[in-house]
Design a protein around this motif. Structure first.
Motif, PDB file in Angstrom:
ATOM      1  N   GLU A  55       9.110 -12.576  -3.631  1.00  0.00           N
ATOM      2  CA  GLU A  55       8.233 -11.416  -3.457  1.00  0.00           C
ATOM      3  C   GLU A  55       8.098 -11.014  -1.994  1.00  0.00           C
ATOM      4  O   GLU A  55       7.549  -9.957  -1.687  1.00  0.00           O
ATOM      5  N   PHE A  56       8.639 -11.834  -1.098  1.00  0.00           N
ATOM      6  CA  PHE A  56       8.500 -11.550   0.325  1.00  0.00           C
ATOM      7  C   PHE A  56       9.619 -10.630   0.811  1.00  0.00           C
ATOM      8  O   PHE A  56      10.647 -10.468   0.149  1.00  0.00           O
ATOM      9  N   LEU A  57       9.422 -10.026   1.961  1.00  0.00           N
ATOM     10  CA  LEU A  57      10.344  -9.029   2.493  1.00  0.00           C
ATOM     11  C   LEU A  57      11.579  -9.683   3.112  1.00  0.00           C
ATOM     12  O   LEU A  57      11.549 -10.838   3.528  1.00  0.00           O
ATOM     13  N   GLY A  58      12.647  -8.910   3.206  1.00  0.00           N
ATOM     14  CA  GLY A  58      13.827  -9.352   3.930  1.00  0.00           C
ATOM     15  C   GLY A  58      15.053  -9.548   3.072  1.00  0.00           C
ATOM     16  O   GLY A  58      15.118 -10.467   2.256  1.00  0.00           O
ATOM     17  N   LEU A  59      16.063  -8.683   3.257  1.00  0.00           N
ATOM     18  CA  LEU A  59      17.288  -8.720   2.464  1.00  0.00           C
ATOM     19  C   LEU A  59      18.452  -9.367   3.191  1.00  0.00           C
ATOM     20  O   LEU A  59      19.567  -9.426   2.640  1.00  0.00           O
ATOM     21  N   GLU A  60      18.225  -9.840   4.404  1.00  0.00           N
ATOM     22  CA  GLU A  60      19.282 -10.520   5.158  1.00  0.00           C
ATOM     23  C   GLU A  60      18.632 -11.336   6.269  1.00  0.00           C
ATOM     24  O   GLU A  60      17.550 -11.001   6.758  1.00  0.00           O
ATOM     25  N   CYS A  61      19.293 -12.422   6.639  1.00  0.00           N
ATOM     26  CA  CYS A  61      18.767 -13.244   7.728  1.00  0.00           C
ATOM     27  C   CYS A  61      19.890 -14.033   8.365  1.00  0.00           C
ATOM     28  O   CYS A  61      21.005 -14.098   7.835  1.00  0.00           O
ATOM     29  N   SER A  62      19.573 -14.657   9.487  1.00  0.00           N
ATOM     30  CA  SER A  62      20.478 -15.611  10.124  1.00  0.00           C
ATOM     31  C   SER A  62      19.683 -16.858  10.447  1.00  0.00           C
ATOM     32  O   SER A  62      18.446 -16.834  10.520  1.00  0.00           O
ATOM     33  N   GLY A  63      20.387 -17.954  10.652  1.00  0.00           N
ATOM     34  CA  GLY A  63      19.683 -19.175  11.011  1.00  0.00           C
ATOM     35  C   GLY A  63      20.578 -20.394  10.939  1.00  0.00           C
ATOM     36  O   GLY A  63      21.806 -20.299  10.969  1.00  0.00           O
ATOM     37  N   ILE A  64      19.929 -21.560  10.817  1.00  0.00           N
ATOM     38  CA  ILE A  64      20.610 -22.846  10.791  1.00  0.00           C
ATOM     39  C   ILE A  64      20.336 -23.521   9.452  1.00  0.00           C
ATOM     40  O   ILE A  64      19.183 -23.606   9.015  1.00  0.00           O
ATOM     41  N   ILE A  65      21.379 -24.003   8.798  1.00  0.00           N
ATOM     42  CA  ILE A  65      21.189 -24.700   7.534  1.00  0.00           C
ATOM     43  C   ILE A  65      20.485 -26.033   7.791  1.00  0.00           C
ATOM     44  O   ILE A  65      20.926 -26.837   8.608  1.00  0.00           O
ATOM     45  N   TRP A  74      28.570 -26.286   2.362  1.00  0.00           N
ATOM     46  CA  TRP A  74      27.944 -26.118   3.672  1.00  0.00           C
ATOM     47  C   TRP A  74      27.416 -27.445   4.187  1.00  0.00           C
ATOM     48  O   TRP A  74      27.192 -28.377   3.403  1.00  0.00           O
ATOM     49  N   LYS A  75      27.181 -27.491   5.511  1.00  0.00           N
ATOM     50  CA  LYS A  75      26.673 -28.707   6.137  1.00  0.00           C
ATOM     51  C   LYS A  75      25.394 -28.400   6.914  1.00  0.00           C
ATOM     52  O   LYS A  75      25.236 -27.291   7.446  1.00  0.00           O
ATOM     53  N   VAL A  76      24.506 -29.371   6.970  1.00  0.00           N
ATOM     54  CA  VAL A  76      23.307 -29.234   7.790  1.00  0.00           C
ATOM     55  C   VAL A  76      23.733 -28.974   9.238  1.00  0.00           C
ATOM     56  O   VAL A  76      24.618 -29.647   9.766  1.00  0.00           O
ATOM     57  N   GLY A  77      23.114 -27.977   9.846  1.00  0.00           N
ATOM     58  CA  GLY A  77      23.448 -27.611  11.218  1.00  0.00           C
ATOM     59  C   GLY A  77      24.369 -26.417  11.339  1.00  0.00           C
ATOM     60  O   GLY A  77      24.536 -25.867  12.440  1.00  0.00           O
ATOM     61  N   ASP A  78      24.977 -25.975  10.236  1.00  0.00           N
ATOM     62  CA  ASP A  78      25.860 -24.802  10.286  1.00  0.00           C
ATOM     63  C   ASP A  78      25.073 -23.554  10.671  1.00  0.00           C
ATOM     64  O   ASP A  78      23.962 -23.323  10.191  1.00  0.00           O
ATOM     65  N   ARG A  79      25.656 -22.727  11.536  1.00  0.00           N
ATOM     66  CA  ARG A  79      25.069 -21.440  11.925  1.00  0.00           C
ATOM     67  C   ARG A  79      25.556 -20.387  10.948  1.00  0.00           C
ATOM     68  O   ARG A  79      26.762 -20.160  10.819  1.00  0.00           O
ATOM     69  N   VAL A  80      24.633 -19.731  10.256  1.00  0.00           N
ATOM     70  CA  VAL A  80      25.025 -18.852   9.156  1.00  0.00           C
ATOM     71  C   VAL A  80      24.186 -17.577   9.132  1.00  0.00           C
ATOM     72  O   VAL A  80      23.155 -17.469   9.806  1.00  0.00           O
ATOM     73  N   CYS A  81      24.652 -16.629   8.346  1.00  0.00           N
ATOM     74  CA  CYS A  81      23.851 -15.463   7.972  1.00  0.00           C
ATOM     75  C   CYS A  81      23.976 -15.293   6.468  1.00  0.00           C
ATOM     76  O   CYS A  81      24.952 -15.742   5.864  1.00  0.00           O
ATOM     77  N   ALA A  82      22.971 -14.650   5.869  1.00  0.00           N
ATOM     78  CA  ALA A  82      22.916 -14.630   4.412  1.00  0.00           C
ATOM     79  C   ALA A  82      22.480 -13.277   3.885  1.00  0.00           C
ATOM     80  O   ALA A  82      21.670 -12.575   4.500  1.00  0.00           O
ATOM     81  N   LEU A  83      23.023 -12.924   2.719  1.00  0.00           N
ATOM     82  CA  LEU A  83      22.606 -11.750   1.956  1.00  0.00           C
ATOM     83  C   LEU A  83      21.605 -12.215   0.910  1.00  0.00           C
ATOM     84  O   LEU A  83      21.859 -13.175   0.181  1.00  0.00           O
ATOM     85  N   LEU A  84      20.457 -11.538   0.837  1.00  0.00           N
ATOM     86  CA  LEU A  84      19.350 -11.998   0.001  1.00  0.00           C
ATOM     87  C   LEU A  84      18.834 -10.875  -0.889  1.00  0.00           C
ATOM     88  O   LEU A  84      18.972  -9.692  -0.559  1.00  0.00           O
ATOM     89  N   ARG A  98      26.854 -19.431  -2.017  1.00  0.00           N
ATOM     90  CA  ARG A  98      27.963 -18.472  -2.061  1.00  0.00           C
ATOM     91  C   ARG A  98      27.593 -17.140  -1.421  1.00  0.00           C
ATOM     92  O   ARG A  98      28.461 -16.281  -1.222  1.00  0.00           O
ATOM     93  N   HIS A  99      26.310 -16.944  -1.128  1.00  0.00           N
ATOM     94  CA  HIS A  99      25.837 -15.699  -0.519  1.00  0.00           C
ATOM     95  C   HIS A  99      25.632 -15.853   0.984  1.00  0.00           C
ATOM     96  O   HIS A  99      24.933 -15.064   1.613  1.00  0.00           O
ATOM     97  N   VAL A 100      26.266 -16.875   1.539  1.00  0.00           N
ATOM     98  CA  VAL A 100      26.124 -17.220   2.952  1.00  0.00           C
ATOM     99  C   VAL A 100      27.493 -17.151   3.611  1.00  0.00           C
ATOM    100  O   VAL A 100      28.506 -17.518   3.014  1.00  0.00           O
ATOM    101  N   LEU A 101      27.521 -16.657   4.838  1.00  0.00           N
ATOM    102  CA  LEU A 101      28.749 -16.620   5.625  1.00  0.00           C
ATOM    103  C   LEU A 101      28.480 -17.200   7.009  1.00  0.00           C
ATOM    104  O   LEU A 101      27.348 -17.147   7.507  1.00  0.00           O
ATOM    105  N   GLN A 110      20.772 -13.705  16.652  1.00  0.00           N
ATOM    106  CA  GLN A 110      20.038 -12.440  16.614  1.00  0.00           C
ATOM    107  C   GLN A 110      20.957 -11.307  16.166  1.00  0.00           C
ATOM    108  O   GLN A 110      20.588 -10.485  15.324  1.00  0.00           O
ATOM    109  N   GLU A 111      22.163 -11.267  16.703  1.00  0.00           N
ATOM    110  CA  GLU A 111      23.131 -10.240  16.290  1.00  0.00           C
ATOM    111  C   GLU A 111      23.548 -10.446  14.835  1.00  0.00           C
ATOM    112  O   GLU A 111      23.689  -9.471  14.081  1.00  0.00           O
ATOM    113  N   ALA A 112      23.726 -11.700  14.440  1.00  0.00           N
ATOM    114  CA  ALA A 112      24.199 -11.991  13.088  1.00  0.00           C
ATOM    115  C   ALA A 112      23.214 -11.543  12.021  1.00  0.00           C
ATOM    116  O   ALA A 112      23.611 -11.220  10.897  1.00  0.00           O
ATOM    117  N   ALA A 113      21.921 -11.507  12.367  1.00  0.00           N
ATOM    118  CA  ALA A 113      20.917 -11.059  11.397  1.00  0.00           C
ATOM    119  C   ALA A 113      21.084  -9.591  11.047  1.00  0.00           C
ATOM    120  O   ALA A 113      20.556  -9.132  10.025  1.00  0.00           O
TER     121      ALA A 113
END
Length: 320
Positions: A55-65, A74-84, A98-101, A110-113
């Motif tokens: 129910e929260f906002l945001g259709l895409e993000c970036s971060g660290i697994i 995927w592995k803990v520590g991977d730098r990724v962005c995701a479609l949500l 599978r929705h993560v690249l 910041q750019e990846a988001a």
């Protein structure tokens, strides 16, 4: 954890329960989240999330697994962005792996988001649904938007000239700087688009207000993909033109697609589009980043319709 929620036309940073990480999913410690027009609509109560989505906002993000469910590569520590389908404007999010690249080489979190939603939307609608071929001509309404900015660069990269309609001369110059061949300012004379017609593909987030013109501008066997209704939902069309030109009209949304569809789309993006970021042929158009405490200001700026490119909310400054 905390997450951003739309409440009666404004946003609130609220405490909520952290979701469990199930089979095939990953947990992302969110660095930043892209802001999209769908978030504006949801904040206003006009675009509820699909069943089962956050129910929260945001259709895409970036971060660290930070956690990986069974069955994910995927592995803990991977730098990724995701479609949500929702929930990206939060301290953490759980998503189908599978929705993560991976974050493209050379880009910041910041750019990846600013990448997943707009590039997925442009790729799906212009290249998959409309089946754009090299050399075919494209018209992008709202060309300076996040989706428009992505589509211009993709058209250039894959050898198709494109034109735009935009809200100002400055935004037209911005689009031409990205690779658009030209275009018009909508407050002046949209009919001037006839000078560049006919178009093989039109990407249309406007809807009713442009419907009659779009039909005139399309070439025979043209494809008209409607992805928004900023200009209204009801229009009168000359179906003889539609028939005579063999025009295909497609309505398209991405958020409500099923998990497998999104997985296939992200797989195609990873193979066809992601290498172009590392090569420098594509570049996220990050107009401005706001700290999460200034979320209201970010939403107001997007609502002004003066943004060229993308706005991003920084959730965790220590990561970006």
């Amino acid at each position: 954890m905390k997450a951003l929620q739309g409440v009666d036309g404004h946003v609130e940073w609220v405490a909520t329960t952290s979701p469990a990480c199930d089979i095939g999913q990953v947990r992302i410690r969110v660095a930043a989240a892209g802001l999209n027009r769908a978030d504006l609509l949801q904040r206003a109560g006009l675009y509820p999330p699909p069943p089962g989505a956050s129910e929260f906002l945001g259709l895409e993000c970036s971060g660290i697994i930070s956690e990986v469910g069974a069955g994910s590569s995927w592995k803990v520590g991977d730098r990724v962005c995701a479609l949500l389908a929702g929930g990206g404007m939060a301290e953490e999010v759980v998503v189908d792996g599978r929705h993560v690249l991976p974050v493209p080489e050379g880009l910041s979190l910041q750019e990846a988001a600013a990448i997943p939603e707009v590039y997925a939307t442009a790729w799906l609608n212009v290249f998959q649904l409309a089946a754009l071929k090299p050399g075919e001509k494209v018209l992008l309404h709202a060309g300076a938007s996040g989706v428009g900015s992505a589509a211009i660069q993709l058209c250039k990269a894959f050898g198709s000239p494109c034109w735009v309609s935009v809200g100002s001369a400055e935004r037209l110059a911005y689009c031409q700087g990205l690779g658009a061949s030209g275009g018009v300012v909508r407050g002046e004379d949209l009919n001037a688009l006839n000078d560049f017609a006919p178009f093989n593909v039109i990407l249309d987030p406007v809807g009713a207000n442009y419907a009659e013109l779009n039909l005139k501008l399309l070439a025979r066997d043209g494809r008209w993909v409607i992805i928004g209704l900023m200009g209204g939902r009801k229009a009168e069309l000359d179906l003889a033109q539609l028939l005579g030109k063999r025009v295909q009209v497609m309505g398209s949304t991405l958020r409500t697609r099923d998990d497998q569809f999104k997985a296939d789309l992200l797989s195609d993006l990873g193979q066809q589009v992601w290498p172009l970021f590392s090569e420098g042929r594509l570049k996220p158009q990050l107009a401005k980043a706001f700290p999460i405490k200034d979320a209201e200001a970010a939403f107001a700026e997007l609502a002004s319709n003066q943004v060229s490119g993308k706005l991003v909310l920084v959730i965790d400054e220590s990561l970006v």
